[in-house]
Design an enzyme around this catalytic site. Structure first.
Site, mmCIF file in Angstrom:
data_model
loop_
_atom_site.group_PDB
_atom_site.id
_atom_site.type_symbol
_atom_site.label_atom_id
_atom_site.label_comp_id
_atom_site.label_asym_id
_atom_site.label_seq_id
_atom_site.Cartn_x
_atom_site.Cartn_y
_atom_site.Cartn_z
ATOM 1 N N HIS A 72 0.841 -1.193 0.000
ATOM 2 C CA HIS A 72 0.000 0.000 0.000
ATOM 3 C C HIS A 72 0.882 1.252 0.000
ATOM 4 O O HIS A 72 1.723 1.403 0.882
ATOM 5 C CB HIS A 72 -0.907 0.029 1.241
ATOM 6 C CG HIS A 72 -2.132 -0.821 1.092
ATOM 7 N ND1 HIS A 72 -3.296 -0.569 1.781
ATOM 8 C CD2 HIS A 72 -2.375 -1.893 0.309
ATOM 9 C CE1 HIS A 72 -4.209 -1.479 1.437
ATOM 10 N NE2 HIS A 72 -3.668 -2.295 0.558
ATOM 11 N N TYR A 200 -9.175 5.675 8.007
ATOM 12 C CA TYR A 200 -9.373 5.950 9.443
ATOM 13 C C TYR A 200 -10.321 7.146 9.507
ATOM 14 O O TYR A 200 -9.999 8.210 8.970
ATOM 15 C CB TYR A 200 -8.062 6.354 10.125
ATOM 16 C CG TYR A 200 -6.982 5.285 10.177
ATOM 17 C CD1 TYR A 200 -6.142 5.037 9.095
ATOM 18 C CD2 TYR A 200 -6.781 4.533 11.334
ATOM 19 C CE1 TYR A 200 -5.142 4.074 9.160
ATOM 20 C CE2 TYR A 200 -5.784 3.577 11.412
ATOM 21 C CZ TYR A 200 -4.967 3.345 10.317
ATOM 22 O OH TYR A 200 -3.970 2.392 10.385
ATOM 23 N N PRO A 292 -4.069 0.366 18.912
ATOM 24 C CA PRO A 292 -3.906 -0.165 17.556
ATOM 25 C C PRO A 292 -3.918 0.884 16.432
ATOM 26 O O PRO A 292 -3.580 0.553 15.296
ATOM 27 C CB PRO A 292 -5.105 -1.116 17.407
ATOM 28 C CG PRO A 292 -6.107 -0.634 18.397
ATOM 29 C CD PRO A 292 -5.343 -0.046 19.529
ATOM 30 N N LYS A 296 1.056 -0.368 15.113
ATOM 31 C CA LYS A 296 2.485 -0.419 15.443
ATOM 32 C C LYS A 296 2.901 -1.627 16.288
ATOM 33 O O LYS A 296 4.098 -1.878 16.447
ATOM 34 C CB LYS A 296 2.885 0.863 16.206
ATOM 35 C CG LYS A 296 2.817 2.116 15.364
ATOM 36 C CD LYS A 296 3.865 2.065 14.272
ATOM 37 C CE LYS A 296 3.731 3.186 13.283
ATOM 38 N NZ LYS A 296 4.179 2.818 11.945
ATOM 39 N N TYR A 384 4.087 6.489 9.913
ATOM 40 C CA TYR A 384 3.223 5.362 9.551
ATOM 41 C C TYR A 384 4.043 4.253 8.892
ATOM 42 O O TYR A 384 3.857 3.060 9.176
ATOM 43 C CB TYR A 384 2.110 5.844 8.608
ATOM 44 C CG TYR A 384 0.968 4.866 8.475
ATOM 45 C CD1 TYR A 384 -0.054 4.831 9.422
ATOM 46 C CD2 TYR A 384 0.909 3.954 7.414
ATOM 47 C CE1 TYR A 384 -1.105 3.927 9.326
ATOM 48 C CE2 TYR A 384 -0.135 3.050 7.304
ATOM 49 C CZ TYR A 384 -1.137 3.045 8.261
ATOM 50 O OH TYR A 384 -2.178 2.144 8.166
HETATM 51 C C1 PHB Z 1 -6.145 -4.226 10.872
HETATM 52 O O1 PHB Z 1 -6.200 -4.464 9.658
HETATM 53 O O2 PHB Z 1 -6.531 -5.037 11.719
HETATM 54 C C2 PHB Z 1 -5.613 -2.914 11.314
HETATM 55 C C3 PHB Z 1 -5.103 -2.051 10.370
HETATM 56 C C4 PHB Z 1 -4.620 -0.814 10.768
HETATM 57 C C5 PHB Z 1 -4.648 -0.466 12.098
HETATM 58 C C6 PHB Z 1 -5.144 -1.348 13.045
HETATM 59 C C7 PHB Z 1 -5.622 -2.582 12.663
HETATM 60 O O3 PHB Z 1 -4.201 0.749 12.470
#
Ligand code: PHB
Ligand code: APR
Length: 389
Positions: A72, A200, A292, A296, A384
């Site tokens: 990505h 997000y 989460p 990280k 990130y």
């Molecule tokens: C996930 O795909 O479970 C996931 C992806 C990004 C995050 C947290 C969890 O920041």
């Protein structure tokens, strides 16, 4: 049994460290409380930084990651009105790989025999002894028999609830804790993702995340009060909530389906220092937890493991104890930066119950700043994608 390094915990951190040490000819054994199936049943986040991908590549255990991982080059922040795309490839020249962290563990587990990595599963009553000396040892029971492993070093990779951290006396340790007033309710479903990149979202009803495991398996989250129980969230209620929070564009492309997994996880930030005491080193969740937001957790475990493997290899191959003495400071410098990023992205993207109009105005201003400033986007992108090790 006598070995050079006794690793406690066969999660991603313990297995990765074991493989890196074996690749350098260092002797080690991994002691794990659970069964392999239990460990592979844990659903974890799914975004890998370059450090994690490169360690798997260095071990030659990245065939499936290369074949199935989705590179990505960007992700999105939704602020209720617009999508702010963070073009990580353009801003940093790097990318992340979307690949389930459980799959990383599966790949490491599958290579045990071929690489001569010994893992003792279903070890009960694991206890650490004499970690302040040069001759620490670990005891455990298996099938009713007590066993003892003598080692030069013990590495605690036993997660947040394991015994290793507790072997460091309270008078030399410091704990830093922030608990958040919400949890993430996650759903895994065999439906195509609503967007080809992660979203997000900070919506007035709360946080949402659209993620994926593959082109045909999606992972979504919403934040919920800690008092909510998963039984209160039917699949239909959760899909409805996701559609509202992610916004009309994502909702239009969202395919609904039955949950394969649905659970609520609390969010916390936690750091334990020091990460070494005498002959005991800590790696991964044994020493720190991140919320989460930003995914990280595993990546931070991977960078700890990288530093620990370098330090332990230096000790056994070059008779150099310097990197072991420096391990805690080296690892913590990166841990704190990941903690800061995970905390700040959590702060930016969630509606905290205690927030008033001022705090909300700060979020709006920050999101607007990010939307209009390449410098702000670069700062987010480089965190990130993973800070240098
Ligand atoms: C996930 O795909 O479970 C996931 C992806 C990004 C995050 C947290 C969890 O920041
Ligand atoms: N004895 C032996 N093993 C133990 C004990 C014990 N008393 N207690 C815990 N363990 C084992 C657990 O069963 C688990 O398999 O230690 C392992 C720790 O694994 P994780 O909790 O996955 O921690 P870590 O390997 O540090 O993972 C780092 O990866 O997938 C992500 O979200 C995860 O952030 C985490 C990161």
């Amino acid at each position: 049994m006598r070995t050079q390094i006794c690793i406690i915990g066969a999660g991603p951190a313990g297995l990765l460290l074991g493989h890196l040490l074996r690749a350098e000819g260092v002797e080690c054994v991994v002691i794990e409380r659970q069964t392999p199936d239990y460990i592979l049943g844990r659903i974890r986040a799914g975004v890998l930084e370059e450090i994690t991908v490169s360690l798997m590549a260095r071990l030659g255990l990245d065939a499936r990651l290369k074949a199935e991982g989705l590179p990505h080059g960007g992700f999105n922040l939704a602020d209720g009105e617009r999508l702010i795309r963070i073009d990580i490839a353009d801003l940093t020249g790097k990318q992340v790989v979307v690949y389930g962290q459980t799959e990383v563990t599966r790949d490491l587990m599958a290579a045990r025999e071929e690489r001569g990595l010994e893992v003792v599963y279903e070890a009960a009553d694991v206890a650490l002894h004499d970690v302040e000396s040069d001759a620490p040892f670990v005891t455990y029971t298996k099938e009713g028999t007590e066993h003892r492993v003598d080692a030069r070093f013990v590495v605690g990779c036993d997660g947040f609830h394991g015994p290793s951290r507790k072997a460091i006396p309270a008078n030399v340790a410091k704990e830093y804790l922030r608990e958040y007033p919400f949890g993430w309710l996650g759903i895994l479903a065999d439906v195509p993702p609503c967007n080809h990149e992660l979203i997000y979202a900070n919506h007035e009803r709360g946080f949402a995340l659209a993620s994926m495991r593959s082109e045909s398996r999606s992972r979504y989250y919403v934040d919920v009060p800690l008092t909510d129980r998963v039984e209160e969230w039917s699949d239909e209620r959760l899909w409805d909530e996701l559609a509202v929070r992610l916004g009309p564009e994502a909702a239009a492309h969202m395919t609904r389906g039955p949950a394969i997994e649905k659970s609520i996880a609390p969010l916390r930030s936690y750091v334990f220092a020091p990460m070494r005491h005498g002959s005991l080193l800590l790696c991964g969740d044994a020493a720190h937890i991140v919320p989460p937001t930003g995914a990280k957790g595993l990546n931070l475990a991977a960078s700890d493991v990288h530093y620990a493997a370098e330090a332990l290899t230096g000790y056994f191959r070059r008779n150099d104890a310097g990197a072991i003495a420096a391990y805690s400071d080296t690892a913590l410098a990166r841990v704190w930066k990941s903690e800061r990023f995970s905390w700040s992205l959590t702060r930016l993207m969630h509606r905290f119950p205690e927030d008033g109009p001022f705090e909300r105005a700060m979020q709006v201003a920050e999101l607007d700043y990010i939307a209009t400033s390449r410098a702000a986007q670069t700062a987010i992108a480089e965190n990130y994608v993973g800070l240098p090790i």
